[in-house]
Design a protein around this motif. Structure first.
Motif, PDB file in Angstrom:
ATOM      1  N   LEU A  91     -11.671  -4.557   5.255  1.00 36.60           N
ATOM      2  CA  LEU A  91     -11.381  -5.777   4.347  1.00 36.60           C
ATOM      3  C   LEU A  91     -11.572  -5.420   2.921  1.00 36.60           C
ATOM      4  CD1 LEU A  91     -11.009  -8.908   3.540  1.00 36.60           C
ATOM      5  CD2 LEU A  91     -13.369  -9.096   3.733  1.00 36.60           C
ATOM      6  N   ARG A  92     -12.675  -4.655   2.594  1.00 42.60           N
ATOM      7  CA  ARG A  92     -12.429  -4.271   1.229  1.00 42.60           C
ATOM      8  C   ARG A  92     -11.615  -3.244   0.942  1.00 42.60           C
ATOM      9  NH1 ARG A  92     -18.086  -3.019   2.689  1.00 42.60           N
ATOM     10  NH2 ARG A  92     -19.220  -4.893   2.251  1.00 42.60           N
ATOM     11  N   THR A  93     -11.393  -2.427   1.863  1.00 41.68           N
ATOM     12  CA  THR A  93     -10.271  -1.358   1.767  1.00 41.68           C
ATOM     13  C   THR A  93      -8.841  -1.995   1.505  1.00 41.68           C
ATOM     14  OG1 THR A  93     -11.246   0.094   3.129  1.00 41.68           O
ATOM     15  CG2 THR A  93      -9.007   0.558   2.735  1.00 41.68           C
ATOM     16  N   SER A  94      -8.622  -3.014   2.276  1.00 42.13           N
ATOM     17  CA  SER A  94      -7.290  -3.626   2.031  1.00 42.13           C
ATOM     18  C   SER A  94      -7.052  -4.384   0.718  1.00 42.13           C
ATOM     19  CB  SER A  94      -6.744  -4.761   3.193  1.00 42.13           C
ATOM     20  OG  SER A  94      -7.929  -5.767   3.124  1.00 42.13           O
ATOM     21  N   ILE A  95      -8.159  -4.920   0.293  1.00 44.37           N
ATOM     22  CA  ILE A  95      -8.304  -5.565  -1.093  1.00 44.37           C
ATOM     23  C   ILE A  95      -8.346  -4.542  -2.066  1.00 44.37           C
ATOM     24  CG2 ILE A  95      -9.856  -6.668  -2.604  1.00 44.37           C
ATOM     25  CD1 ILE A  95     -10.881  -8.509  -0.556  1.00 44.37           C
ATOM     26  N   LYS A  96      -8.813  -3.205  -2.082  1.00 45.17           N
ATOM     27  CA  LYS A  96      -8.676  -2.360  -2.940  1.00 45.17           C
ATOM     28  C   LYS A  96      -7.442  -1.639  -3.222  1.00 45.17           C
ATOM     29  CE  LYS A  96     -13.545  -0.839  -3.119  1.00 45.17           C
ATOM     30  NZ  LYS A  96     -14.461   0.073  -2.580  1.00 45.17           N
ATOM     31  N   LYS A  97      -6.854  -1.675  -1.916  1.00 47.51           N
ATOM     32  CA  LYS A  97      -5.439  -1.080  -1.974  1.00 47.51           C
ATOM     33  C   LYS A  97      -4.424  -2.083  -2.645  1.00 47.51           C
ATOM     34  CE  LYS A  97      -5.069   1.614   2.330  1.00 47.51           C
ATOM     35  NZ  LYS A  97      -4.418   1.730   3.726  1.00 47.51           N
ATOM     36  N   PHE A  98      -4.560  -3.155  -2.494  1.00 53.68           N
ATOM     37  CA  PHE A  98      -4.004  -4.264  -3.230  1.00 53.68           C
ATOM     38  C   PHE A  98      -4.145  -4.136  -4.926  1.00 53.68           C
ATOM     39  CE2 PHE A  98      -3.830  -8.165  -5.479  1.00 53.68           C
ATOM     40  CZ  PHE A  98      -2.341  -8.409  -5.532  1.00 53.68           C
ATOM     41  N   GLU A  99      -5.203  -4.062  -5.193  1.00 55.10           N
ATOM     42  CA  GLU A  99      -5.786  -3.810  -6.407  1.00 55.10           C
ATOM     43  C   GLU A  99      -4.956  -2.745  -7.352  1.00 55.10           C
ATOM     44  OE1 GLU A  99      -9.799  -4.854  -6.561  1.00 55.10           O
ATOM     45  OE2 GLU A  99      -9.560  -6.991  -6.562  1.00 55.10           O
ATOM     46  N   ALA A 100      -5.112  -1.594  -6.583  1.00 62.98           N
ATOM     47  CA  ALA A 100      -4.701  -0.396  -7.017  1.00 62.98           C
ATOM     48  C   ALA A 100      -3.197  -0.542  -7.160  1.00 62.98           C
ATOM     49  CB  ALA A 100      -4.886   0.753  -6.133  1.00 62.98           C
ATOM     50  N   ALA A 101      -2.603  -1.209  -6.353  1.00 63.15           N
ATOM     51  CA  ALA A 101      -1.081  -1.049  -6.465  1.00 63.15           C
ATOM     52  C   ALA A 101      -0.380  -2.116  -7.530  1.00 63.15           C
ATOM     53  CB  ALA A 101      -0.565  -1.727  -5.092  1.00 63.15           C
ATOM     54  N   VAL A 102      -1.254  -3.031  -7.758  1.00 66.26           N
ATOM     55  CA  VAL A 102      -0.965  -4.181  -8.960  1.00 66.26           C
ATOM     56  C   VAL A 102      -1.423  -3.371 -10.207  1.00 66.26           C
ATOM     57  CG1 VAL A 102      -1.908  -6.131 -10.221  1.00 66.26           C
ATOM     58  CG2 VAL A 102      -1.538  -6.316  -7.723  1.00 66.26           C
ATOM     59  N   ALA A 103      -2.471  -2.524 -10.164  1.00 68.90           N
ATOM     60  CA  ALA A 103      -2.665  -1.916 -11.389  1.00 68.90           C
ATOM     61  C   ALA A 103      -1.746  -0.684 -11.883  1.00 68.90           C
ATOM     62  CB  ALA A 103      -4.135  -1.029 -11.151  1.00 68.90           C
ATOM     63  N   ALA A 104      -0.993  -0.235 -10.857  1.00 68.88           N
ATOM     64  CA  ALA A 104      -0.061   0.897 -10.804  1.00 68.88           C
ATOM     65  C   ALA A 104       1.395   0.312 -10.996  1.00 68.88           C
ATOM     66  CB  ALA A 104      -0.158   1.857  -9.755  1.00 68.88           C
ATOM     67  N   ASN A 105       1.692  -1.116 -11.088  1.00 67.54           N
ATOM     68  CA  ASN A 105       2.892  -1.819 -10.947  1.00 67.54           C
ATOM     69  C   ASN A 105       3.661  -1.135  -9.751  1.00 67.54           C
ATOM     70  OD1 ASN A 105       2.457  -3.569 -13.082  1.00 67.54           O
ATOM     71  ND2 ASN A 105       3.034  -1.851 -14.501  1.00 67.54           N
ATOM     72  N   ASP A 106       2.999  -1.052  -8.590  1.00 68.82           N
ATOM     73  CA  ASP A 106       3.916  -0.816  -7.348  1.00 68.82           C
ATOM     74  C   ASP A 106       4.792  -1.625  -7.036  1.00 68.82           C
ATOM     75  OD1 ASP A 106       4.475   0.916  -5.471  1.00 68.82           O
ATOM     76  OD2 ASP A 106       2.345   1.357  -4.465  1.00 68.82           O
ATOM     77  N   ALA A 107       5.653  -1.286  -6.230  1.00 68.00           N
ATOM     78  CA  ALA A 107       6.875  -2.259  -5.663  1.00 68.00           C
ATOM     79  C   ALA A 107       6.160  -2.997  -4.646  1.00 68.00           C
ATOM     80  CB  ALA A 107       8.069  -1.468  -5.225  1.00 68.00           C
ATOM     81  N   ASN A 108       5.518  -2.250  -3.557  1.00 70.32           N
ATOM     82  CA  ASN A 108       5.254  -2.935  -2.492  1.00 70.32           C
ATOM     83  C   ASN A 108       3.745  -3.675  -2.422  1.00 70.32           C
ATOM     84  OD1 ASN A 108       3.367  -0.724  -2.602  1.00 70.32           O
ATOM     85  ND2 ASN A 108       3.285  -0.093  -0.748  1.00 70.32           N
ATOM     86  N   SER A 109       3.418  -4.322  -3.861  1.00 69.33           N
ATOM     87  CA  SER A 109       2.031  -5.023  -3.946  1.00 69.33           C
ATOM     88  C   SER A 109       2.036  -6.264  -3.286  1.00 69.33           C
ATOM     89  CB  SER A 109       1.969  -5.006  -5.430  1.00 69.33           C
ATOM     90  OG  SER A 109       2.915  -5.846  -6.134  1.00 69.33           O
ATOM     91  N   ALA A 110       3.588  -7.045  -3.089  1.00 72.44           N
ATOM     92  CA  ALA A 110       3.554  -8.338  -2.513  1.00 72.44           C
ATOM     93  C   ALA A 110       3.095  -8.005  -1.009  1.00 72.44           C
ATOM     94  CB  ALA A 110       5.043  -8.466  -2.603  1.00 72.44           C
ATOM     95  N   THR A 111       3.622  -6.781  -0.371  1.00 71.72           N
ATOM     96  CA  THR A 111       3.205  -6.952   1.266  1.00 71.72           C
ATOM     97  C   THR A 111       1.681  -6.460   1.370  1.00 71.72           C
ATOM     98  OG1 THR A 111       3.673  -4.474   0.724  1.00 71.72           O
ATOM     99  CG2 THR A 111       5.396  -6.042   1.831  1.00 71.72           C
ATOM    100  N   LEU A 112       1.120  -5.671   0.144  1.00 73.59           N
ATOM    101  CA  LEU A 112      -0.235  -5.578   0.288  1.00 73.59           C
ATOM    102  C   LEU A 112      -1.035  -6.670  -0.076  1.00 73.59           C
ATOM    103  CD1 LEU A 112      -0.568  -2.109  -1.673  1.00 73.59           C
ATOM    104  CD2 LEU A 112      -0.997  -2.590   0.713  1.00 73.59           C
ATOM    105  N   LEU A 113      -0.624  -7.788  -0.879  1.00 73.50           N
ATOM    106  CA  LEU A 113      -1.168  -8.955  -1.207  1.00 73.50           C
ATOM    107  C   LEU A 113      -1.100  -9.793   0.387  1.00 73.50           C
ATOM    108  CD1 LEU A 113      -2.412 -11.414  -2.941  1.00 73.50           C
ATOM    109  CD2 LEU A 113      -0.081 -12.023  -2.999  1.00 73.50           C
TER     110      LEU A 113
END
Length: 87
Positions: A28-50
């Motif tokens: 659970l923590r890993t999935s949240i951290k992946k999303f937060e890292a994607a948002v910080a990097a303005n990644d395109a797949n942040s919606a799927t990670l959310l």
């Protein structure tokens, strides 16, 4: 180590559940951290990670790892972070 048979079984099941819960919480923590890292990097797949993080939070509630209000608060904050980054 307990002497009573039922207490021995409780020790075994408790340790098994503890390991399972720790693994689920870590995922659970890993999935949240992946999303937060994607948002910080303005990644395109942040919606799927959310979506994945939200699903992981919902699963944690159904398994009894988190209280439903805690998960709701975390989902709200993640969504807010996503909306601010995309705006």
């Amino acid at each position: 180590m307990p002497n009573i048979k039922s207490a021995v079984k409780r020790v075994k099941t408790t340790s098994t559940r503890t390991l399972r819960n720790a693994a689920a919480k870590s995922a659970l923590r890993t999935s949240i951290k992946k999303f937060e890292a994607a948002v910080a990097a303005n990644d395109a797949n942040s919606a799927t990670l959310l979506k994945q993080a939200t699903r992981a939070l919902d699963k944690a509630v159904s398994k009894g790892l988190l209280h439903k209000n805690t998960a709701s608060r975390k989902k709200s904050r993640l969504t807010k972070k996503f909306n601010q980054a995309s705006a």
